[in-house]
Design an enzyme around this catalytic site. Structure first.
Site, PDB file in Angstrom:
ATOM      1  N   CYS A  45      -5.554   0.855   4.295  1.00 20.26           N
ATOM      2  CA  CYS A  45      -6.242   1.273   5.529  1.00 20.26           C
ATOM      3  C   CYS A  45      -7.646   0.694   5.597  1.00 20.26           C
ATOM      4  CB  CYS A  45      -6.344   2.793   5.597  1.00 20.26           C
ATOM      5  SG  CYS A  45      -4.772   3.645   5.580  1.00 20.26           S
TER       6      CYS A  45
HETATM    7  C1  BEZ Z   1      -3.141   2.767   1.711  1.00 19.26           C
HETATM    8  O1  BEZ Z   1      -3.743   2.777   2.766  1.00 19.26           O
HETATM    9  O2  BEZ Z   1      -3.458   1.982   0.837  1.00 19.26           O
HETATM   10  C2  BEZ Z   1      -1.992   3.685   1.455  1.00 19.26           C
HETATM   11  C3  BEZ Z   1      -1.965   4.940   2.026  1.00 19.26           C
HETATM   12  C4  BEZ Z   1      -0.910   5.792   1.766  1.00 19.26           C
HETATM   13  C5  BEZ Z   1       0.129   5.372   0.940  1.00 19.26           C
HETATM   14  C6  BEZ Z   1       0.095   4.087   0.396  1.00 19.26           C
HETATM   15  C7  BEZ Z   1      -0.960   3.240   0.653  1.00 19.26           C
END
Ligand code: BEZ
Length: 211
Positions: A45
């Protein structure tokens, strides 16, 4: 019920990192991109939000407002934005909805419990100036989206809205476009002064009309 293409994008009022947003009013006459993130302070994100910040000029050029949503608080978003700016060499210059009670996430069916318990998956909704949904897509949490592709889709949608053309497979800016089937071949010359090629009676190509 799932939101389908052509539906009016559900309206809502939400707190964001830039104050209160009333979605439809905030969109005004613009196009919009509403995109969800599983959680603050998560790695994928962080990279996505930074990329969108660095592409903000491209969205502005196309009269598109961007709005992110994540199921954490405004205070959490503000702290995370500092990290995003630091690590992604950007300034997050668009609002992030604080959705701790999952009001927006639920309204837009962004939580897919069999994929990710209680957090949103990565969804994107593109909304037209008529407030109708023009595209929706869903990625798993582990795959960052390609925002160049989102811009490419917006270019295609805007060509269709303005010129009655569609875009063929792997189309990119400058590539030939498809005359929509609703236009009769005898009406093409008047509408497409750059000319056209009839590959088949149902497959009529024309140079990109807005260049
Ligand atoms: C991420 O944004 O890296 C992420 C968020 C939830 C699960 C896996 C990755």
């Amino acid at each position: 019920m799932a939101i389908r293409l052509g539906d009016i994008a559900p309206d809502f009022t939400a707190e964001t990192s830039q104050g209160t947003v009333e979605f439809h009013k905030w969109l005004g006459d613009s196009w919009g991109v509403l995109f969800s993130h599983p959680k603050d302070y998560t790695p994928v994100c962080t990279t996505e939000l930074g990329r969108v910040a660095n592409l903000k000029g491209e969205f502005d050029k196309r009269n598109v407002k961007v709005l992110a949503v994540s199921v954490d608080s405004v205070d959490s978003h503000k702290g995370w934005i500092n990290d995003i700016n630091e690590t992604q060499s950007c300034t997050v210059n668009y609002p992030i909805i604080a959705d701790p009670d999952k009001k927006v996430a639920t309204l837009y069916d962004m939580i897919h419990p069999n994929a990710l318990d209680n957090l949103t998956v990565r969804t994107v909704f593109i909304v037209g100036p008529d407030k109708k949904v023009k595209l929706s897509l869903t990625y798993p949490a582990s795959t960052g989206r390609n925002f160049d592709e989102i811009l490419r889709v917006i270019d295609s949608l805007q060509l269709t809205a303005n010129y009655q053309v569609a875009t063929p497979v792997d189309w990119k800016q400058g590539g030939d476009c498809v005359v929509v089937p609703a236009i009769k071949t005898e009406d093409i010359p008047a509408k497409f002064p750059k000319g056209f090629t009839e590959v088949k009676p149902y497959l009529r190509m024309t140079p990109q009309p807005d260049l």
